[in-house]
Design a protein around this motif. Structure first.
Motif, short mmCIF file in Angstrom:
data_model
loop_
_atom_site.label_atom_id
_atom_site.label_comp_id
_atom_site.label_asym_id
_atom_site.label_seq_id
_atom_site.Cartn_x
_atom_site.Cartn_y
_atom_site.Cartn_z
N THR A 1 1.09 -1.42 0.09
CA THR A 1 -0.31 -0.04 -0.05
C THR A 1 0.78 1.03 -0.26
OG1 THR A 1 0.11 0.21 2.49
CG2 THR A 1 -2.19 -1.22 1.09
N THR B 1 2.20 1.73 -3.58
CA THR B 1 1.52 2.10 -4.52
C THR B 1 1.16 3.97 -4.22
OG1 THR B 1 0.52 0.54 -4.19
CG2 THR B 1 -0.91 2.14 -4.58
N VAL C 1 -7.53 6.10 -6.21
CA VAL C 1 -6.58 4.77 -5.87
C VAL C 1 -5.78 5.56 -4.28
CG1 VAL C 1 -4.52 4.00 -6.55
CG2 VAL C 1 -6.38 4.03 -8.41
N ALA D 1 -5.89 3.10 -0.89
CA ALA D 1 -4.38 2.74 -0.83
C ALA D 1 -4.08 3.26 0.66
CB ALA D 1 -3.20 3.46 -1.89
#
Length: 464
Positions: free
Chosen positions: A340, A343, A367, A371
């Motif tokens: 995460t 990301t 996103v 995340a």
């Protein structure tokens, strides 16, 4: 009859542990309430990015000092007295921060609050571990982290409500006074409750044995155990408390870099818990989301929702920790944080920058938000509660309070370093900041696999 006594003892253990964990609530509330006030403080006192980081993190320096001295003080005067002292410092800090006339005054009062947070961060897990039966210790120890995340939630919700009522953190509340000042003032309420609860719970039986107050210790053990041979348990405790003198830091010495191996494990667990950047979310999230296009109100609400995620995942940890153990949770959590955080690093590193701020598009924005919350999930069911549980239980009876104090002091120094450097790293690029935290999450994963041993189901008298 025996089953009834056991149920009653478990309820007593839960009640007593819950009262002690109120220190965790204040820990979470006081350290996170500044989240909604950061932009207002910056504007009020005309602060640059470096000074903002210093003011926000000032409490953490106090935390390190409070944690360092809390262990020896608890060994000398008892766990309960240190809880009451911490509560008094919380009240003083709340009132002083609310009335601060400049950045230096605010920094001073935040340092006072840090002393209280640091003391509470040591006393609560040590006390809970010392009164909890072995088969419940993981769940009861997790109450500390549950209280912390509930405190974070309460602080962020308070910030959100005050922003909505006043129309902004810099605006006056309907009853007078700027909203950001009331954010700090509200911490006095749970501090008074904490003091009251601390005065209603018994002293740690292991501390009582250390002080030669064996009859009192036996009474407390009877309340929280409800079964077993109390004389045998007292004998085990005495055996692990090899001398009546106060613990000194030299008692933590060992062959590896000057400290016992177990103390180094505690220190590194503490440091990695902070170096993965979790408190960037809880100290700066409102400012972060505001900077990438959210309104002030929506940014604060997003922080509240993130804190709810943290509460839910902590409840997951409480359900799992005594079933699957500490090490598996730490391993899975670290792996989840690597993914995460990685990301987030990619999203912010590739975002378009306008006027020095990253602009997240219709895909990148959601996103990043998902995340960030999955990162909180990964931390919330693992490194958040499990580290505090292990710090409370992994050391033997003789060195526990002092070893925990050293580990907690290291944790607060690591927290201070991450919190202070984030505004500077963010100014260079959020991709860089989250890339650094990703690297530490990967190192944490390797550390757990190589160096951390399971403590599930062991009695405290079995610890090294």
């Amino acid at each position: 009859m025996a089953a009834r006594r056991l149920r009653h003892a478990n309820l007593v253990s839960l009640r007593v542990a819950g009262a002690a964990a109120m220190g965790g609530f204040l820990f979470g509330f006081d350290s996170s309430v500044i989240n909604g006030a950061v932009d207002a403080i910056k504007a009020q006192f005309h602060l640059g990015s470096g000074m903002v980081g210093f003011v926000v993190s000032a409490a953490l320096l106090g935390c390190a000092v409070g944690a360092w001295f809390a262990g020896p003080l608890a060994d000398r005067f008892g766990r309960i007295r240190v809880m009451v002292i911490a509560a008094a410092l919380f009240v003083i800090s709340a009132v002083g921060s609310a009335l601060a006339l400049n950045a230096w005054q605010l920094t001073l009062w935040r340092l006072v609050g840090g002393l209280a947070i640091g003391a509470a961060s040591v006393i609560a897990p040590a006390y809970i571990a010392e009164i909890a039966p072995a088969d419940l210790r993981g769940r009861l120890g997790s109450l500390q982290q549950l209280a912390i995340v509930l405190g974070i939630f309460a602080a962020l919700l308070t910030d959100y409500l005050l922003v909505r009522l006043a129309g902004g953190a810099s605006e006056d509340a309907p009853w007078g006074g700027q909203a950001w000042r009331w954010m700090f003032a509200t911490a006095a309420i749970p501090a008074v409750v904490y003091a009251g609860l601390a005065l209603m719970i018994p002293e740690s039986p292991r501390y009582l044995v250390k002080q030669g107050r064996v009859a009192e210790a036996k009474e407390v053990l009877e309340q929280v155990m409800g079964r077993g041979d109390l004389d045998h348990k007292i004998g085990e405790i005495k055996q692990t408390l090899s001398t009546g003198r106060p613990v000194r830091l030299k008692d933590l010495r060992g062959p590896r870099l000057g400290l016992r191996s177990i103390v180094w494990v505690g220190i590194l667990l503490s440091v990695f818990q902070q170096f993965v950047g979790i408190n960037v979310i809880f100290y700066y999230s409102s400012t972060l989301w505001h900077s990438v296009g959210f309104s002030e109100s929506d940014a604060t609400l997003t922080s509240v929702l993130t804190s709810i995620v943290n509460v839910v995942t902590t409840l997951m940890a409480i359900a799992l920790i005594d079933k699957i153990g500490r090490k598996p949770l730490l391993t899975f959590g670290a792996a989840g944080m690597v993914v995460t955080l990685g990301t987030l690093a990619v999203v912010f590193a590739t975002a378009r920058v306008v006027d020095g701020q990253p602009q997240l598009g219709p895909v990148a924005g959601p996103v990043a938000l998902v995340a960030a919350n999955l990162y909180v999930v990964a931390f919330g069911f693992s490194w958040g509660p499990v580290v505090w549980v292990m710090l409370g239980e992994m050391f033997n009876n003789w060195i526990r309070a002092s070893a925990l104090a050293v580990a907690a002091a290291a944790q607060w120094l690591a927290n201070w370093l991450i919190t202070t450097t984030f505004p500077v790293l963010a100014k260079i690029g959020l991709g860089l900041a989250y890339g650094v935290y990703t690297t530490f999450a990967l190192l944490a994963l390797i550390f757990v696999i190589k160096a951390v041993h399971e403590t599930k189901g062991k009695e405290l008298e079995e610890m090294a």
